[in-house]
Scaffold this motif. Sequence first.
Motif, PDB file in Angstrom:
ATOM      1  N   GLY A 149     166.879  44.771  18.556  1.00 49.52           N
ATOM      2  CA  GLY A 149     166.240  44.125  20.004  1.00 49.52           C
ATOM      3  C   GLY A 149     166.768  42.846  20.223  1.00 49.52           C
ATOM      4  O   GLY A 149     166.342  41.953  21.228  1.00 49.52           O
ATOM      5  N   TYR A 150     167.378  41.895  19.065  1.00 51.64           N
ATOM      6  CA  TYR A 150     167.801  40.733  19.182  1.00 51.64           C
ATOM      7  C   TYR A 150     169.246  40.892  18.586  1.00 51.64           C
ATOM      8  O   TYR A 150     169.492  41.593  17.684  1.00 51.64           O
ATOM      9  CB  TYR A 150     167.092  39.690  18.808  1.00 51.64           C
ATOM     10  N   VAL A 151     170.098  39.569  18.722  1.00 55.70           N
ATOM     11  CA  VAL A 151     171.286  39.347  17.797  1.00 55.70           C
ATOM     12  C   VAL A 151     170.946  39.325  16.385  1.00 55.70           C
ATOM     13  O   VAL A 151     170.136  38.087  16.339  1.00 55.70           O
ATOM     14  CB  VAL A 151     172.277  38.439  18.588  1.00 55.70           C
ATOM     15  N   ILE A 152     171.321  39.910  15.574  1.00 50.40           N
ATOM     16  CA  ILE A 152     170.959  39.763  14.164  1.00 50.40           C
ATOM     17  C   ILE A 152     171.810  38.307  13.608  1.00 50.40           C
ATOM     18  O   ILE A 152     173.020  38.341  13.955  1.00 50.40           O
ATOM     19  CB  ILE A 152     171.425  40.925  13.364  1.00 50.40           C
ATOM     20  N   PRO A 153     171.200  37.397  13.156  1.00 47.57           N
ATOM     21  CA  PRO A 153     172.002  36.289  12.601  1.00 47.57           C
ATOM     22  C   PRO A 153     172.839  36.574  11.407  1.00 47.57           C
ATOM     23  O   PRO A 153     172.517  37.531  10.516  1.00 47.57           O
ATOM     24  CB  PRO A 153     170.871  35.253  11.979  1.00 47.57           C
ATOM     25  N   SER A 154     174.337  36.004  11.770  1.00 50.56           N
ATOM     26  CA  SER A 154     175.127  36.531  10.649  1.00 50.56           C
ATOM     27  C   SER A 154     174.867  35.856   9.063  1.00 50.56           C
ATOM     28  O   SER A 154     175.305  36.494   8.342  1.00 50.56           O
ATOM     29  CB  SER A 154     176.600  35.813  11.040  1.00 50.56           C
ATOM     30  N   SER A 155     174.061  34.922   9.373  1.00 46.49           N
ATOM     31  CA  SER A 155     173.564  34.234   7.743  1.00 46.49           C
ATOM     32  C   SER A 155     172.705  35.417   7.044  1.00 46.49           C
ATOM     33  O   SER A 155     172.781  35.355   5.850  1.00 46.49           O
ATOM     34  CB  SER A 155     172.811  33.136   8.023  1.00 46.49           C
TER      35      SER A 155
END
Length: 112
Positions: free
Chosen positions: A90-96
């Motif tokens: 539901g949101y952009v997953i952080p690449s970290s």
Amino acid sequence: MSTLPVYRWRLAPDGLATRRQLRAAGLRPGGQDVAAQLERPRRRQGPLVAYLYRVDAAKPVRPMTPSKWASLAKANAARRTCSKCGRDAGYVIPSSLGMCTPCAFPDEQCAA
């Protein structure tokens, strides 16, 4: 090769615009060469440089095709999909993290 005219910050003549200014007006450079250069001085480093293009030679932005809209939607969906559980977060997953928050921090979710 001829040298480009260089203008100081906020002193460029009318009829010249940066890429962002062209885009905001619904235009694109359209293959034209850089017409001038804009420099903004900085204290401890070299000046910031922006390239200027002629507005009268700019072309309208190409419209998005249905296939481009579909590929953009697919790419955005991939950015929201968790690699571990496979759900849409539901949101952009952080690449970290590389995964959704419940998968990255399972202990904190159970305690709450």
